[in-house]
Design a protein around this motif. Sequence first.
Motif, short mmCIF file in Angstrom:
data_model
loop_
_atom_site.label_atom_id
_atom_site.label_comp_id
_atom_site.label_asym_id
_atom_site.label_seq_id
_atom_site.Cartn_x
_atom_site.Cartn_y
_atom_site.Cartn_z
N LEU A 1 0.83 -1.20 0.00
CA LEU A 1 0.00 0.00 0.00
C LEU A 1 0.86 1.25 0.00
O LEU A 1 0.61 2.20 -0.75
CB LEU A 1 -0.93 -0.02 1.22
CG LEU A 1 -2.05 1.02 1.27
CD1 LEU A 1 -2.92 0.93 0.04
CD2 LEU A 1 -2.88 0.82 2.54
N ALA A 2 1.89 1.26 0.81
CA ALA A 2 2.79 2.42 0.87
C ALA A 2 3.48 2.65 -0.46
O ALA A 2 3.62 3.80 -0.91
CB ALA A 2 3.82 2.23 1.98
N ASP A 3 3.91 1.59 -1.12
CA ASP A 3 4.58 1.73 -2.42
C ASP A 3 3.63 2.32 -3.46
O ASP A 3 4.00 3.19 -4.25
CB ASP A 3 5.10 0.37 -2.90
CG ASP A 3 6.32 -0.09 -2.12
OD1 ASP A 3 6.95 0.74 -1.45
OD2 ASP A 3 6.64 -1.31 -2.20
N LEU A 4 2.39 1.84 -3.47
CA LEU A 4 1.41 2.34 -4.43
C LEU A 4 1.08 3.81 -4.17
O LEU A 4 1.00 4.61 -5.11
CB LEU A 4 0.13 1.51 -4.36
CG LEU A 4 0.21 0.09 -4.91
CD1 LEU A 4 -1.03 -0.71 -4.53
CD2 LEU A 4 0.37 0.10 -6.43
N VAL A 5 0.91 4.18 -2.90
CA VAL A 5 0.60 5.57 -2.57
C VAL A 5 1.78 6.47 -2.88
O VAL A 5 1.62 7.57 -3.41
CB VAL A 5 0.18 5.68 -1.09
CG1 VAL A 5 0.05 7.15 -0.67
CG2 VAL A 5 -1.13 4.95 -0.85
N ARG A 6 2.97 6.00 -2.59
CA ARG A 6 4.18 6.79 -2.88
C ARG A 6 4.30 7.04 -4.38
O ARG A 6 4.62 8.16 -4.82
CB ARG A 6 5.40 6.06 -2.35
CG ARG A 6 6.69 6.89 -2.37
CD ARG A 6 7.83 6.16 -1.70
NE ARG A 6 7.63 6.03 -0.27
CZ ARG A 6 7.35 4.89 0.37
NH1 ARG A 6 7.22 3.76 -0.33
NH2 ARG A 6 7.20 4.87 1.67
N THR A 7 4.02 6.02 -5.17
CA THR A 7 4.05 6.18 -6.62
C THR A 7 3.01 7.19 -7.08
O THR A 7 3.27 8.04 -7.94
CB THR A 7 3.81 4.82 -7.31
OG1 THR A 7 4.88 3.93 -6.96
CG2 THR A 7 3.75 4.97 -8.82
N LYS A 8 1.81 7.11 -6.50
CA LYS A 8 0.73 8.03 -6.87
C LYS A 8 1.10 9.47 -6.54
O LYS A 8 0.90 10.38 -7.36
CB LYS A 8 -0.55 7.63 -6.14
CG LYS A 8 -1.77 8.48 -6.50
CD LYS A 8 -2.24 8.20 -7.90
CE LYS A 8 -3.59 8.86 -8.16
NZ LYS A 8 -4.12 8.53 -9.49
N LEU A 9 1.64 9.69 -5.35
CA LEU A 9 1.98 11.05 -4.93
C LEU A 9 3.15 11.62 -5.72
O LEU A 9 3.35 12.84 -5.75
CB LEU A 9 2.31 11.06 -3.44
CG LEU A 9 1.12 10.79 -2.51
CD1 LEU A 9 1.59 10.70 -1.06
CD2 LEU A 9 0.07 11.88 -2.66
N THR A 10 3.89 10.76 -6.38
CA THR A 10 4.99 11.22 -7.22
C THR A 10 4.51 11.46 -8.66
O THR A 10 4.86 12.46 -9.28
CB THR A 10 6.12 10.18 -7.24
OG1 THR A 10 6.59 9.97 -5.89
CG2 THR A 10 7.29 10.65 -8.09
N ALA A 11 3.71 10.54 -9.18
CA ALA A 11 3.33 10.59 -10.60
C ALA A 11 2.06 11.39 -10.87
O ALA A 11 1.96 12.08 -11.88
CB ALA A 11 3.17 9.17 -11.13
N GLU A 12 1.06 11.28 -9.99
CA GLU A 12 -0.24 11.93 -10.22
C GLU A 12 -0.87 12.30 -8.88
O GLU A 12 -1.89 11.75 -8.48
CB GLU A 12 -1.17 11.00 -11.01
CG GLU A 12 -2.41 11.66 -11.55
CD GLU A 12 -3.32 10.68 -12.28
OE1 GLU A 12 -3.33 10.72 -13.52
OE2 GLU A 12 -4.00 9.87 -11.60
N PRO A 13 -0.28 13.25 -8.16
CA PRO A 13 -0.76 13.55 -6.81
C PRO A 13 -2.14 14.18 -6.78
O PRO A 13 -2.88 14.02 -5.80
CB PRO A 13 0.30 14.52 -6.27
CG PRO A 13 0.94 15.11 -7.48
CD PRO A 13 0.93 14.02 -8.52
N ILE A 14 -2.50 14.92 -7.83
CA ILE A 14 -3.83 15.53 -7.91
C ILE A 14 -4.53 14.97 -9.15
O ILE A 14 -4.01 15.06 -10.25
CB ILE A 14 -3.75 17.06 -8.02
CG1 ILE A 14 -3.10 17.65 -6.76
CG2 ILE A 14 -5.13 17.66 -8.23
CD1 ILE A 14 -2.90 19.16 -6.82
N GLU A 15 -5.70 14.39 -8.95
CA GLU A 15 -6.46 13.88 -10.09
C GLU A 15 -7.34 14.96 -10.72
O GLU A 15 -7.56 14.96 -11.93
CB GLU A 15 -7.32 12.69 -9.66
CG GLU A 15 -6.51 11.46 -9.32
CD GLU A 15 -7.34 10.19 -9.27
OE1 GLU A 15 -6.74 9.12 -9.08
OE2 GLU A 15 -8.58 10.25 -9.42
#
Length: 427
Positions: free
Chosen positions: A88-102
């Motif tokens: 979960l942490a890896d997925l969230v970290r990736t999201k906050l790096t690649a697409e933090p705001i949808e």
Amino acid sequence: MAPRSLSEDALASIDDRLAPTDAMLGHSYPGDDGRRQPVHTVYLPADRFATHTAAHWGAIALSAAEAGGGLERLITDIGIPSAASDTLADLVRTKLTAEPIEDLRLDFEDGYGVRGDETEDADVARAADTVARAVADGTAPPFIGIRFKCMEAPTRRRGLRTLDLFLTGLRDHGELPEGLTLTLPKVTTVSQVEAMAEVCESLESALDLSPGRLRFEVQIETPQVILGRDGTAPVARLLHAAAGRISALHYGTYDYSAALGIAAAHQAMDHPAADHAKSVMQVAVAGTGVHLSDGSTNILPVGAAEHVSAAWHLHARLVRRHLERGIYQGWDLHPAQLPTRYVATYSFYREGFAAASARLRNYVHHNASGILDEPATARALALFIHRGLACGALTADEVEASTHVPIATVRDLALGRSQQTQEENNG
């Protein structure tokens, strides 16, 4: 062939009688059109937007999580089983790096205030130019637009002037952004929505846009639109009064609560009055293809460590709460809310994935199981997985490995497409 009691003429008569009903259902309740729904909308005063805003928010969000002990600690602190924390942490970290705001809304309404025509005109022009640059260089969120002032008499012309200047400024740069989203706040009557549809039609003509290109969200912030003076629910009628231009309904937590006289200390997303309004909205949008969004909490995770922790717990609980109630979008007001937005959202999908994928696999492949799912339930299972994929909580590889179903078939089932298409995708 067994004899029939109903003649062909009798059946044709029934078809004729119900033809208007068939047409109404097809037009007014077309179902999901396949548009991606963002998991949140970030509201930002319009003059604060820059091309790097999304990346900046992501960096602040990650820094806030690290200051609190890291994403793994945040995940376990808010009650998610530790066994899931690493993935979960890896997925969230990736999201906050690649697409933090949808989804990002540049606010020219409450968050911007009244600053005079000259100042607002200049800010609108800068906003249009900056959004166009961000879209061109790939730094804009997938969905972006403005919230302009409402259709009530004191602000109507200023709001429409801002909308006009913004769209004209964007059009000067070429085609409008694919993810352009416009928000009409404080709607109180169906007539205001009809007027907004007329404005859209006029702007399309003036800007040489294809008919129907401009759609808008409606913010539900007044009790008059939930229960009208005639005892009806205007929110249900307004959805069908804008020629298909309404894309979403958003609940406005604080304006709505204040309008009911709820004390400031008790204004919240989970107040019974809020639940009533959102339940009416949810029933109104069912089958229409219009998205539904919850509102925000103004308890921000900033300041002392104990306050940050309490705010994160609250935000995560509220996000999980609206997901469990079938509302798949909400508002965020600060970068430090992004970690719990994605932790709560991703854990919701990942916790439910094993059961949903097994049931979908059994349904598609006609496997014997202890649950007899019907097509409507299969669609709900597929839509759950499809939403998890769209936001990054699930990966395509794990979905196909668990369901034994191609992603295209999952999408077709989620959108209620034909069995023939599903069989073709299954090869």
